[in-house]
Write a protein that holds these residues in place. Sequence first.
Motif, mmCIF file in Angstrom:
data_model
loop_
_atom_site.group_PDB
_atom_site.id
_atom_site.type_symbol
_atom_site.label_atom_id
_atom_site.label_comp_id
_atom_site.label_asym_id
_atom_site.label_seq_id
_atom_site.Cartn_x
_atom_site.Cartn_y
_atom_site.Cartn_z
ATOM 1 N N ILE A 16 0.844 -1.190 0.000
ATOM 2 C CA ILE A 16 0.000 0.000 0.000
ATOM 3 C C ILE A 16 0.881 1.241 0.000
ATOM 4 N N VAL A 17 0.620 2.132 -0.923
ATOM 5 C CA VAL A 17 1.348 3.399 -0.947
ATOM 6 C C VAL A 17 0.406 4.486 -0.441
ATOM 7 N N ASN A 18 0.753 5.063 0.695
ATOM 8 C CA ASN A 18 -0.075 6.111 1.294
ATOM 9 C C ASN A 18 0.440 7.483 0.895
ATOM 10 N N ILE A 19 -0.431 8.309 0.359
ATOM 11 C CA ILE A 19 -0.044 9.673 -0.006
ATOM 12 C C ILE A 19 -0.786 10.635 0.916
ATOM 13 N N PRO A 20 -0.066 11.407 1.719
ATOM 14 C CA PRO A 20 -0.769 12.345 2.603
ATOM 15 C C PRO A 20 -1.447 13.445 1.796
ATOM 16 N N LEU A 21 -2.644 13.807 2.231
ATOM 17 C CA LEU A 21 -3.356 14.915 1.604
ATOM 18 C C LEU A 21 -3.549 16.007 2.645
ATOM 19 N N ARG A 22 -3.538 17.242 2.205
ATOM 20 C CA ARG A 22 -3.804 18.367 3.100
ATOM 21 C C ARG A 22 -5.149 18.979 2.739
ATOM 22 N N ARG A 23 -5.918 19.320 3.778
ATOM 23 C CA ARG A 23 -7.206 19.967 3.539
ATOM 24 C C ARG A 23 -6.946 21.467 3.490
ATOM 25 N N VAL A 24 -7.208 22.077 2.366
ATOM 26 C CA VAL A 24 -6.924 23.505 2.240
ATOM 27 C C VAL A 24 -8.188 24.266 1.891
ATOM 28 N N LYS A 25 -8.240 25.478 2.397
ATOM 29 C CA LYS A 25 -9.457 26.282 2.316
ATOM 30 C C LYS A 25 -9.419 27.186 1.091
ATOM 31 N N ILE A 26 -10.563 27.299 0.468
ATOM 32 C CA ILE A 26 -10.718 28.267 -0.604
ATOM 33 C C ILE A 26 -11.676 29.312 -0.072
ATOM 34 N N MET A 27 -11.317 30.572 -0.248
ATOM 35 C CA MET A 27 -12.171 31.632 0.277
ATOM 36 C C MET A 27 -13.571 31.523 -0.306
ATOM 37 N N ARG A 28 -14.540 31.758 0.525
ATOM 38 C CA ARG A 28 -15.920 31.713 0.059
ATOM 39 C C ARG A 28 -16.150 32.762 -0.997
ATOM 40 N N LYS A 29 -16.951 32.420 -1.990
ATOM 41 C CA LYS A 29 -17.196 33.329 -3.100
ATOM 42 C C LYS A 29 -18.150 34.453 -2.696
ATOM 43 N N THR A 30 -17.937 35.605 -3.291
ATOM 44 C CA THR A 30 -18.912 36.676 -3.092
ATOM 45 C C THR A 30 -20.145 36.321 -3.902
ATOM 46 N N ARG A 31 -21.198 37.071 -3.673
ATOM 47 C CA ARG A 31 -22.453 36.773 -4.340
ATOM 48 C C ARG A 31 -22.312 36.792 -5.862
ATOM 49 N N SER A 32 -21.633 37.822 -6.386
ATOM 50 C CA SER A 32 -21.558 37.922 -7.850
ATOM 51 C C SER A 32 -20.684 36.806 -8.427
ATOM 52 N N ASN A 212 -11.462 15.915 8.783
ATOM 53 C CA ASN A 212 -11.921 17.286 9.041
ATOM 54 C C ASN A 212 -10.760 18.213 9.352
ATOM 55 N N LYS A 213 -9.653 17.619 9.732
ATOM 56 C CA LYS A 213 -8.496 18.414 10.155
ATOM 57 C C LYS A 213 -7.641 18.753 8.939
ATOM 58 N N PRO A 214 -6.820 19.802 9.056
ATOM 59 C CA PRO A 214 -5.975 20.189 7.906
ATOM 60 C C PRO A 214 -5.033 19.061 7.481
ATOM 61 N N GLU A 215 -4.533 18.296 8.464
ATOM 62 C CA GLU A 215 -3.611 17.204 8.136
ATOM 63 C C GLU A 215 -4.297 15.873 8.441
ATOM 64 N N GLY A 216 -3.711 14.789 7.986
ATOM 65 C CA GLY A 216 -4.214 13.468 8.375
ATOM 66 C C GLY A 216 -5.018 12.763 7.296
ATOM 67 N N SER A 217 -5.383 13.471 6.227
ATOM 68 C CA SER A 217 -6.108 12.810 5.142
ATOM 69 C C SER A 217 -5.125 12.027 4.289
ATOM 70 N N VAL A 218 -5.657 11.027 3.596
ATOM 71 C CA VAL A 218 -4.746 10.191 2.819
ATOM 72 C C VAL A 218 -5.472 9.556 1.632
ATOM 73 N N VAL A 219 -4.755 9.433 0.520
ATOM 74 C CA VAL A 219 -5.221 8.577 -0.567
ATOM 75 C C VAL A 219 -4.230 7.417 -0.613
ATOM 76 N N MET A 220 -4.743 6.183 -0.636
ATOM 77 C CA MET A 220 -3.844 5.020 -0.629
ATOM 78 C C MET A 220 -4.042 4.209 -1.906
ATOM 79 N N PHE A 221 -2.927 3.707 -2.416
ATOM 80 C CA PHE A 221 -2.956 2.954 -3.669
ATOM 81 C C PHE A 221 -2.505 1.521 -3.430
ATOM 82 N N GLY A 222 -3.193 0.566 -4.070
ATOM 83 C CA GLY A 222 -2.750 -0.826 -4.030
ATOM 84 C C GLY A 222 -3.345 -1.649 -2.907
ATOM 85 N N GLY A 223 -4.215 -1.059 -2.124
ATOM 86 C CA GLY A 223 -4.826 -1.803 -1.027
ATOM 87 C C GLY A 223 -5.515 -0.853 -0.071
#
Length: 379
Positions: A16-32, A212-223
């Motif tokens: 299994i190859v684990n790739i760490p993912l980071r949760r990053v925020k995109i600013m909320r869009k204005t109405r227009s 839910n946290k900025p760190e700790g997410s992961v995509v894993m390949f091969g299992g």
Amino acid sequence: MKWLVLLGLVAFSDCIVNIPLRRVKIMRKTRSEKNMLNKFLKEHAYRLYQTSSPGSNIATHPLRNFQDMVYVGNITIGTPPQEFQVVFDTGSSDLWVPSVFCTSPNCSSHVMFRHNESSTYQPIRQIFSIEYGRGRMKGVVGRDTVRIGDLVSTDQPLGLSMEQSGFEGMPFDGVLGLNYPNLSFTGGIPIFDNLKNHGAISEPVFAFYLSNKPEGSVVMFGGVDKSYYQGAVNWVPLIKVGDWRVHMDRISMEGQIVACYSGCEALVDTGESSIIGPRRLVNKILRFLGAKPRGSEHYVSCSAVNTLPSIDFTINGINYPVPAQAYTIKDSSGVCYINLEADPESTSVETWILGDVFLRLYFSVFDRGNDRIGLAQAV
Ligand SMILES: *[C@@H]1O[C@H](CO)[C@@H](O)[C@H](O)[C@H]1NC(C)=O
Ligand SMILES: *[C@@H]1O[C@H](CO)[C@@H](O)[C@H](O)[C@H]1NC(C)=O
Ligand SMILES: *[C@@H]1O[C@H](CO)[C@@H](O)[C@H](O)[C@H]1NC(C)=O
Ligand SMILES: *[C@@H]1O[C@H](CO)[C@@H](O)[C@H](O)[C@H]1NC(C)=O
């Protein structure tokens, strides 16, 4: 015997190859900006077509908007390696990154691939373009060595952008598609297929744990790493081989069916931050919640969140509740927005997109070997 067991364990963790993912925020869009986005959504439903000019493919992806939150991970391209931050996206099939072919300021806030500095780069020169919910890119296809952690995909076709819009300020450079080859527009073999065909992965499976946290997410390949979920993995066959789309039985709240009355389709899409459904049905859910409109959004008082019902998605006879804490976002003014999006375009088949709001609760396994999706309670 002992030796065999040990060997098995080593092989297991090796595979299994684990790739760490980071949760990053995109600013909320204005109405227009949000309205511009809706225009995008209206113009481009989930549909794909080819232009009459040979060698030029146009792709349209479902309602992608990458707003609020995205999960990004690092890959490298070329020799010596150049590093990029990409969204690992089960809703599309191509890998593309900005490149030095793009001379507009729209690319300059991103890392741009310098093909001229890679000894393994080979041009293909086919032109393609992709349209997303809130962006578009046009590029040229090339091949190079791509590394995802320890996985190496040689001669990997990839798109190098020449023009792009809608990705300015986005906290990632490009997109790495993990859908079936059917949806590829660079005309090349997708990276997961290339790895699979070269025997680089032990099992043709990948899985996402989105925290839910900025760190700790992961995509894993091969299992599948069992430490990221509890209970059983519930398997759901795909409606059709070629797309991460499954049948959904119903959507209910407090035992009352609110959408998907006689069954519908659900796309399991890690590149989509929200849950998206047909406008009429999303509106019905918003009314059920007593949400009030503000601009193109709907909100409730944050003090009401604890009393709101969950939205229950039933898939293959199993109920996947999404509680109010998961489908609301508290903004800086102390209001709680409902994180559901309406697709203004009505398609002939009722289709919902289960994005990160859903996938943070449910660990997801994408099984190319058996053409099925597995869902389990995330830890
Ligand atoms: C990913 O790339 C970013 C930006 O270059 C860097 O800050 C980060 O340390 C990298 N993460 C890993 C795990 O390599
Ligand atoms: C590669 O091309 C870019 C953009 O044209 C340029 O800035 C860079 O200096 C080139 N690198 C080399 C080694 O020529
Ligand atoms: C840059 O992006 C903007 C908006 O995202 C778009 O209107 C414009 O056409 C883009 N420019 C180029 C040269 O692609
Ligand atoms: C994907 O391609 C395969 C093989 O060509 C085909 O059997 C399948 O029907 C396609 N799936 C979709 C969703 O178009």
